[in-house]
Design a protein around this motif. Structure first.
Motif, PDB file in Angstrom:
ATOM      1  N   VAL A   1       0.838  -1.207   0.000  1.00  0.00           N
ATOM      2  CA  VAL A   1       0.000   0.000   0.000  1.00  0.00           C
ATOM      3  C   VAL A   1       0.871   1.254   0.000  1.00  0.00           C
ATOM      4  N   LEU A   2       1.931   1.250   0.841  1.00  0.00           N
ATOM      5  CA  LEU A   2       2.803   2.425   0.913  1.00  0.00           C
ATOM      6  C   LEU A   2       3.545   2.656  -0.398  1.00  0.00           C
ATOM      7  N   ALA A   3       3.905   1.572  -1.090  1.00  0.00           N
ATOM      8  CA  ALA A   3       4.625   1.710  -2.352  1.00  0.00           C
ATOM      9  C   ALA A   3       3.778   2.344  -3.439  1.00  0.00           C
ATOM     10  N   LYS A   4       2.446   2.296  -3.273  1.00  0.00           N
ATOM     11  CA  LYS A   4       1.547   2.879  -4.268  1.00  0.00           C
ATOM     12  C   LYS A   4       1.181   4.321  -3.946  1.00  0.00           C
ATOM     13  N   GLY A   5       1.704   4.849  -2.859  1.00  0.00           N
ATOM     14  CA  GLY A   5       1.360   6.208  -2.458  1.00  0.00           C
ATOM     15  C   GLY A   5       2.066   7.252  -3.281  1.00  0.00           C
ATOM     16  N   GLU A   6       1.905   8.516  -2.859  1.00  0.00           N
ATOM     17  CA  GLU A   6       2.564   9.618  -3.564  1.00  0.00           C
ATOM     18  C   GLU A   6       4.077   9.504  -3.415  1.00  0.00           C
ATOM     19  N   ALA A   7       4.771   9.972  -4.445  1.00  0.00           N
ATOM     20  CA  ALA A   7       6.227   9.880  -4.449  1.00  0.00           C
ATOM     21  C   ALA A   7       6.820  10.613  -3.243  1.00  0.00           C
ATOM     22  N   GLY A   8       7.728   9.958  -2.573  1.00  0.00           N
ATOM     23  CA  GLY A   8       8.356  10.534  -1.396  1.00  0.00           C
ATOM     24  C   GLY A   8       9.286   9.528  -0.767  1.00  0.00           C
ATOM     25  N   PRO A   9       9.931   9.872   0.326  1.00  0.00           N
ATOM     26  CA  PRO A   9      10.888   8.953   0.956  1.00  0.00           C
ATOM     27  C   PRO A   9      10.239   7.672   1.453  1.00  0.00           C
ATOM     28  N   VAL A  10       8.980   7.746   1.947  1.00  0.00           N
ATOM     29  CA  VAL A  10       8.302   6.541   2.432  1.00  0.00           C
ATOM     30  C   VAL A  10       8.044   5.589   1.266  1.00  0.00           C
ATOM     31  N   THR A  11       7.558   6.139   0.175  1.00  0.00           N
ATOM     32  CA  THR A  11       7.269   5.309  -1.008  1.00  0.00           C
ATOM     33  C   THR A  11       8.539   4.660  -1.542  1.00  0.00           C
ATOM     34  N   ARG A  12       9.622   5.421  -1.586  1.00  0.00           N
ATOM     35  CA  ARG A  12      10.876   4.867  -2.102  1.00  0.00           C
ATOM     36  C   ARG A  12      11.393   3.732  -1.214  1.00  0.00           C
ATOM     37  N   ALA A  13      11.307   3.912   0.114  1.00  0.00           N
ATOM     38  CA  ALA A  13      11.775   2.869   1.027  1.00  0.00           C
ATOM     39  C   ALA A  13      10.924   1.615   0.907  1.00  0.00           C
ATOM     40  N   ALA A  14       9.588   1.787   0.812  1.00  0.00           N
ATOM     41  CA  ALA A  14       8.694   0.632   0.681  1.00  0.00           C
ATOM     42  C   ALA A  14       8.956  -0.106  -0.623  1.00  0.00           C
ATOM     43  N   THR A  15       9.151   0.655  -1.692  1.00  0.00           N
ATOM     44  CA  THR A  15       9.443   0.035  -2.996  1.00  0.00           C
ATOM     45  C   THR A  15      10.756  -0.737  -2.940  1.00  0.00           C
ATOM     46  N   ALA A  16      11.772  -0.179  -2.279  1.00  0.00           N
ATOM     47  CA  ALA A  16      13.060  -0.863  -2.164  1.00  0.00           C
ATOM     48  C   ALA A  16      12.922  -2.167  -1.373  1.00  0.00           C
ATOM     49  N   CYS A  17      12.054  -2.175  -0.337  1.00  0.00           N
ATOM     50  CA  CYS A  17      11.814  -3.400   0.436  1.00  0.00           C
ATOM     51  C   CYS A  17      11.225  -4.493  -0.463  1.00  0.00           C
ATOM     52  N   LEU A  18      10.215  -4.113  -1.235  1.00  0.00           N
ATOM     53  CA  LEU A  18       9.568  -5.090  -2.118  1.00  0.00           C
ATOM     54  C   LEU A  18      10.531  -5.573  -3.196  1.00  0.00           C
ATOM     55  N   ALA A  19      11.355  -4.678  -3.718  1.00  0.00           N
ATOM     56  CA  ALA A  19      12.325  -5.081  -4.743  1.00  0.00           C
ATOM     57  C   ALA A  19      13.322  -6.085  -4.178  1.00  0.00           C
ATOM     58  N   LYS A  20      13.744  -5.894  -2.920  1.00  0.00           N
ATOM     59  CA  LYS A  20      14.674  -6.838  -2.296  1.00  0.00           C
ATOM     60  C   LYS A  20      14.011  -8.188  -2.084  1.00  0.00           C
ATOM     61  N   ALA A  21      12.718  -8.155  -1.718  1.00  0.00           N
ATOM     62  CA  ALA A  21      11.989  -9.406  -1.533  1.00  0.00           C
ATOM     63  C   ALA A  21      11.873 -10.162  -2.850  1.00  0.00           C
ATOM     64  N   VAL A  22      11.680  -9.419  -3.951  1.00  0.00           N
ATOM     65  CA  VAL A  22      11.631 -10.049  -5.278  1.00  0.00           C
ATOM     66  C   VAL A  22      12.990 -10.670  -5.599  1.00  0.00           C
ATOM     67  N   GLU A  23      14.053  -9.948  -5.241  1.00  0.00           N
ATOM     68  CA  GLU A  23      15.400 -10.453  -5.504  1.00  0.00           C
ATOM     69  C   GLU A  23      15.665 -11.751  -4.741  1.00  0.00           C
ATOM     70  N   TYR A  24      15.125 -11.834  -3.513  1.00  0.00           N
ATOM     71  CA  TYR A  24      15.269 -13.062  -2.735  1.00  0.00           C
ATOM     72  C   TYR A  24      14.397 -14.199  -3.278  1.00  0.00           C
ATOM     73  N   GLY A  25      13.433 -13.844  -4.133  1.00  0.00           N
ATOM     74  CA  GLY A  25      12.493 -14.848  -4.639  1.00  0.00           C
ATOM     75  C   GLY A  25      11.357 -15.132  -3.691  1.00  0.00           C
ATOM     76  N   LEU A  26      11.104 -14.215  -2.767  1.00  0.00           N
ATOM     77  CA  LEU A  26      10.033 -14.413  -1.797  1.00  0.00           C
ATOM     78  C   LEU A  26       8.682 -14.011  -2.365  1.00  0.00           C
TER      79      LEU A  26
END
Length: 1068
Positions: free
Chosen positions: A1035-1060
């Protein structure tokens, strides 16, 4: 058998003790040894089959690390010359084999005997109790010394160097072998290095090296200690040996290069300095260079060079004191000042150079320069003597090695010789008045104990016996008309301050009784049999005592005929006689013991003097006496000595005299004395602050040379700002007092907070800060600790409102507060420190305290963290330290050095939410330092757990501080990410609450913590993605562009990298 083993163990122990000598006398032998894991390495002779025939020498006596080398390498490594030693005995041949065979036969016989003995005991039914076993860890027996050593290692890793040192010391007493002791000495050396005790570090490292000359760790630590102690030549020898033992060690190589550079730089500096010193003295002593710019520059360079210890040493070694004596003999002011300032550098913190300087110049001559007519030379001599006293009393602070400490064992002889000359100077005819004041100033600083906890007050007792009458003679002298002894307006006050300090430094009734006896004997010697002049001198001395040790002054007033003479002389026609008597009456009125007598007998006399005298000097003093009596009720509105409106009339007259420029300053200061008492009345305060001319006249008076007015000005300002201590009475106690018809103090309506704030604004407008700053800069003895406390109280009142702090800082208030916070009474230092905290909270410290001054603020602020300070002071100190800790690493290191971190941690558990929050914010800023990070990494502490729990508290500001600290720590220290999941079972709920918070700052901090945890470990990422955290991050990754959105997106990208999780292709 037991005997044989005992002999064998003794032989082995002897072999270890003398391993260094064995290595030299048996250079071909590499002894058998065991490593830390217990593996056995048999010994061997060099050369081995794998070695070249030339490599016939052992390069290490332990076989586990042994290798064969050539004779040249062996001699270079061990620093020996084998050709100078006797030829080693031959250990290979039939002789040793026969000896070994005999030893084997003896051992077999002993074993057989022991077996027969055992069987005999068993047959008779005797069994010995099994021996006590040492501690066992992981199947390996551990000795008590080893346990303590391991405990010390853990404490050292955790940053508790004092605790580690204690453990190593206890283990040292239990260590069985020299090798164990060497390791413990080496570890103790590491602790001493961390604690900056370099002398002990060098001593312990040397003990370790004595046991094992090839211990590279001990050698390196000794080199570090020697470098800090300034012994660069010895330090480089140890480093060179480290490099020879471990040629590939980059740490040793870099340290050697760095130290070599320092030595070369020092050699170049010293060689160039010698030439510079000779050239400077040549220019200064050249008679043809009179008044030239070249001569002025040479004198300045000489002074600058002497400020550095190396430069001062070169000047001293280059026959500098004798050359400086020639500069003093010239009589030229500039050259004399340059010589005196250079001597300050030579003597500063160095006992032996100080004694040598006094020997060359002569103690009497140095002291005599205080009395010269030139004020600049007198002040420079005063500074030089102060430095000499400090060097003799406190010794060498910089830890000079070698013969320095042996030159002067007991400096008391030199100290007493200097003080004796100063006492002689006090009553010497022909000495300048300024020089006499400087001598009093030195005695005030040097003679009394710095702390009452010091049991030795022998110097004070010696000065009382040898010089009390000389001090009283100065205190009893008058400036006008001038007598045999020249004095200034400040001389009597300085004498009073010295007498008061001497009296306060006495420890018992017998010592005080001796003081009283000497004072009374001196007063009687003038009062009896010397006519009117003697009586005036005696009364003047009593006034001096009343201004200083008032107990001694009160006893002097009780002497037969003294008080009667004072009353009689008040009616004298002679103005000088009247002045002496009226001043004595005024000082006596200020003491509670005599006030009742004077109220009954002296008020009418003072009123008559005020009304009938035609001399303003008499009238103003009589007025001050009436002011003192009229203010006896203090701030109590219900207790008034005079009729309604009388105090206002007295104050009006005081202000009138204060603003009259036609009256000399010594008379006008009495008007300030009167206002200091009258301003207890709030009506007087209001009228006084409205009179801008009177305020500016008082401020101007405080900047003049007559410093005796300082205390009166400070007292007046304390009254106007209501910055004295006052406690709110308990309402129930008030009711009980009224019921019992007891007196209840009442506050004046104009002393309420809104009136006080208004008065502060008016004082600021009139320029009170610049006046206070000038008063603080003054080095006169009149600026006593009590006076400093009053100034600190005024400053604290001036910075109470945040909007006023900028103007206080702009006029130099911040700079003036620093010395007040570091010197004075405990209350005064606390008040000044609190004022500094208020300023630091609301301003940029780097602008408020520019340059190195910002580092001086830390210690006063840390002092407010002690438990004896109020909660408000604790809170303001924590807020100010938070501001400082966020500026630079150097400031954080200064806070660490002042040992503030444990106190900050303590306040994180405080019940008061504001203090707890401020401590958490401060700790988060301090966590940017590696030392604090190591505390969080150390095992067995709850620091991380506390931050995690505080991140889930209801207090939003506390959550913001704690979560910010977590975000920073997890970024810098990835291992903490794993420990977050272990410190509490609620960690996931707390992180989810942060991400779901409506506060964007909390969301951002929580998102950063989660991102750090995901990047630190795949296992943690699995736990997070299996929870509701995945949905929250989506939900946070879909919000308005900002530091919170960027951090949430980076978390999800790392999870994708792990294959989770799988990426959302539609959104891509």
């Amino acid at each position: 058998m037991s005997i044989g083993l005992l002999l064998y163990n003794s032989w082995v122990g002897f072999a270890y003790l003398t391993s260094s000598s064995v290595l030299i006398h048996y250079p071909h032998l590499c002894q058998a040894s065991r490593d830390k894991s217990g593996h056995y390495y048999p010994g061997f002779f060099c050369p081995r089959l794998s070695d070249d025939p030339e490599e016939a020498y052992c390069c290490h006596f332990q076989a586990s690390q042994g290798s064969c080398c050539t004779q040249a390498d062996f001699e270079a490594l061990n620093q020996v010359n084998l050709s100078a030693l006797p030829s080693p005995p031959i250990l290979r041949g039939p002789g040793p084999l026969v000896a070994l065979g005999l030893y084997g036969l003896l051992l077999a016989a002993l074993m057989t005997t022991d077996l027969l003995h055992f069987c005999w005991d068993k047959g008779r039914g005797r069994h010995r109790a099994p021996p006590a076993l040492p501690a066992v860890r992981d199947g390996v027996r551990v000795s008590p010394a080893a346990q303590l050593r391991e405990e010390g290692n853990e404490l050292f890793k955790g940053g508790d160097y004092a605790g580690a040192l204690s453990s190593y010391t206890m283990a040292l007493s239990l260590a069985a072998t020299p090798q164990e002791q060497a390791v413990l000495h080496r570890n103790r050396a590491a602790c001493h290095l961390k604690l900056e005790d370099y002398s002990k570090a060098e001593a312990d490292a040397s003990k370790a090296i004595a046991t094992d000359g090839g211990d590279v760790k001990a050698l390196f630590r000794r080199s570090q200690a020697l470098e800090k102690l300034g012994c660069l030549d010895q330090a480089i020898l140890d480093l060179q040996r480290c490099v020879s033992l471990e040629p590939k060690n980059k740490v040793f190589q870099e340290a050697l290069r760095s130290l070599g550079g320092h030595i070369q730089e020092k050699v170049r500096y010293m060689s160039s300095t010698d030439a510079k010193v000779d050239q400077m003295f040549k220019i200064l002593l050249d008679p043809e260079e009179k008044g030239t710019e070249k001569k002025q520059k040479a004198s300045q360079n000489l002074v600058v060079l002497a400020r550095e210890d190396a430069g001062a040493e070169r000047i001293f070694q280059s026959n500098g004191v004798q050359l400086l004596q020639r500069l003093l003999d010239t009589g030229e002011t500039d050259l004399m000042l340059a010589a005196l300032r250079t001597l300050v550098g030579i003597c500063s913190e160095h006992q032996s150079r100080t004694v040598a300087t006094l020997s060359v110049l002569g103690t009497r001559r140095v002291v005599a320069m205080l009395g010269v007519k030139n004020q600049s030379v007198s002040l420079a001599t005063c500074h030089l003597l102060q430095v000499m006293f400090d060097a003799l009393k406190e010794g060498v602070k910089k830890g000079f090695r070698g013969k320095e400490g042996a030159i002067i064992v007991d400096p008391s002889r030199e100290l007493k010789l200097l003080i004796s000359n100063l006492l002689e100077l006090l009553t010497e005819v022909g000495i300048s008045a300024q020089g006499r004041d400087n001598a009093l100033t030195l005695l005030i600083k040097v003679v009394p104990r710095k702390s009452l906890r010091d049991p030795n007050n022998s110097l004070t007792l010696w000065v009382i016996d040898q010089g009390l009458k000389k001090i009283l003679e100065v205190g009893g002298s008058v400036q006008d008309p001038p007598g045999d002894i020249a004095v200034t307006e400040n001389s009597r006050m300085s004498a009073s301050v010295l007498l008061n300090k001497l009296f306060d430094d006495l420890k018992c009734d017998a010592e005080r009784e001796n003081f009283h006896r000497l004072c009374e004997s001196y007063i009687k010697s003038w009062f009896e049999g010397r006519g009117l002049e003697g009586k005036l001198r005696a009364i003047q001395t009593v006034s001096c005592l009343l201004q200083g040790p008032c107990e001694a002054g009160n006893r002097a007033l009780e002497l037969s005929g003294v008080m009667e003479s004072v009353i009689a002389l008040c009616a004298s026609e002679n103005e000088a006689e009247q002045l002496v008597a009226v001043e004595a009456l005024i000082y006596a009125a200020g003491k509670a013991k005599r006030a009742s007598f004077i109220t009954a007998n002296g008020v009418s006399l003072l009123k008559d003097l005020y009304k009938r005298s035609e001399k303003d000097s008499i009238r103003i003093r009589a007025l001050v006496g009436l002011c003192k009596l009229g203010s006896a009720g203090g701030t109590d509105f219900s207790m008034k000595q005079f009729a309604e409106g009388s105090t206002l009339k007295l104050a009006k007259q005081c202000r009138k005299w204060l603003c009259n420029d036609g009256i000399d300053s010594s008379t006008r200061r009495w008007a300030v004395e009167g206002l200091a008492y009258l301003t207890f009345d709030a009506d007087v305060k209001e009228e006084f602050v409205e009179d801008e001319a009177a305020l500016k006249a008082m401020f101007q008076l405080s900047k003049l040379e007559d410093r005796s007015v300082l205390f009166a000005v400070a007292s007046t300002l304390v009254n106007c700002t209501n910055s004295y201590d006052h406690e709110e009475p308990d309402p129930q106690m008030l009711e009980l007092a009224k019921y019992a018809k007891q007196h209840v103090p009442e506050q004046h309506p104009k002393d309420k907070p809104n009136f006080v704030r208004s008065r502060v604004k008016k004082l600021l407008t009139a320029g009170v800060v610049s006046a206070l700053t000038c008063m603080v800069k003054n080095e006169n003895p009149v600026l006593t600790n009590s006076c400093r406390e009053l100034l600190s109280r005024v400053f604290l009142a001036l910075v109470e409102e945040a909007e006023d702090r900028g103007s206080v800082v702009a006029q130099g208030g911040g700079k003036a507060l620093l010395p007040l916070a570091l010197e004075g009474t405990d209350i005064g230092q606390t008040k000044a420190a609190q004022a500094l905290a208020k300023i630091t909270i609301t301003s940029n410290p780097e602008m408020t305290f520019p340059g190195e001054r910002v580092y001086e603020v830390v210690r006063p602020l840390v002092s407010l963290l002690h438990l004896n300070c109020s909660g408000l002071q604790n809170f303001e100190a924590l807020m100010a330290l938070t501001n400082l800790a966020g500026i630079s690493e150097r400031l954080r290191q200064k806070i660490l050095k002042e040992k503030a971190v444990p106190m900050i941690e303590g306040y994180m558990f405080e019940d008061h939410e504001m203090i707890r929050r401020a401590a958490t914010e401060c700790m988060c800023n301090m966590a940017m330092s590696k030392e604090v990070q190591d505390l969080f990494l150390a095992e067995g502490n709850d620091r991380l757990k506390l931050l995690v729990l505080y991140s889930g508290e209801e207090d939003e500001l506390l959550r913001r501080a704690a979560s910010g600290g977590l975000a920073m720590l997890t970024s810098l220290l990835p291992p903490l990410c794993i420990r977050i999941t272990q410190v509490t079972t609620h960690w996931l709920e707390i992180l989810q609450a942060l991400l779901l918070s409506p506060n964007v700052e909390l969301q951002h901090r929580g998102a950063v913590v989660v991102l750090n945890m995901v990047e630190a470990s795949r296992e943690i990422a699995v736990k997070l993605m299996e929870s509701e955290m995945l949905e929250i991050l989506s939900v946070l990754a879909k919000g308005e562009a900002g530091p919170v959105t960027r951090a949430a997106t980076a978390c999800l990208a790392k999870a994708v990298e792990y294959g989770l999780i799988k990426p959302n292709k539609e959104e891509e």
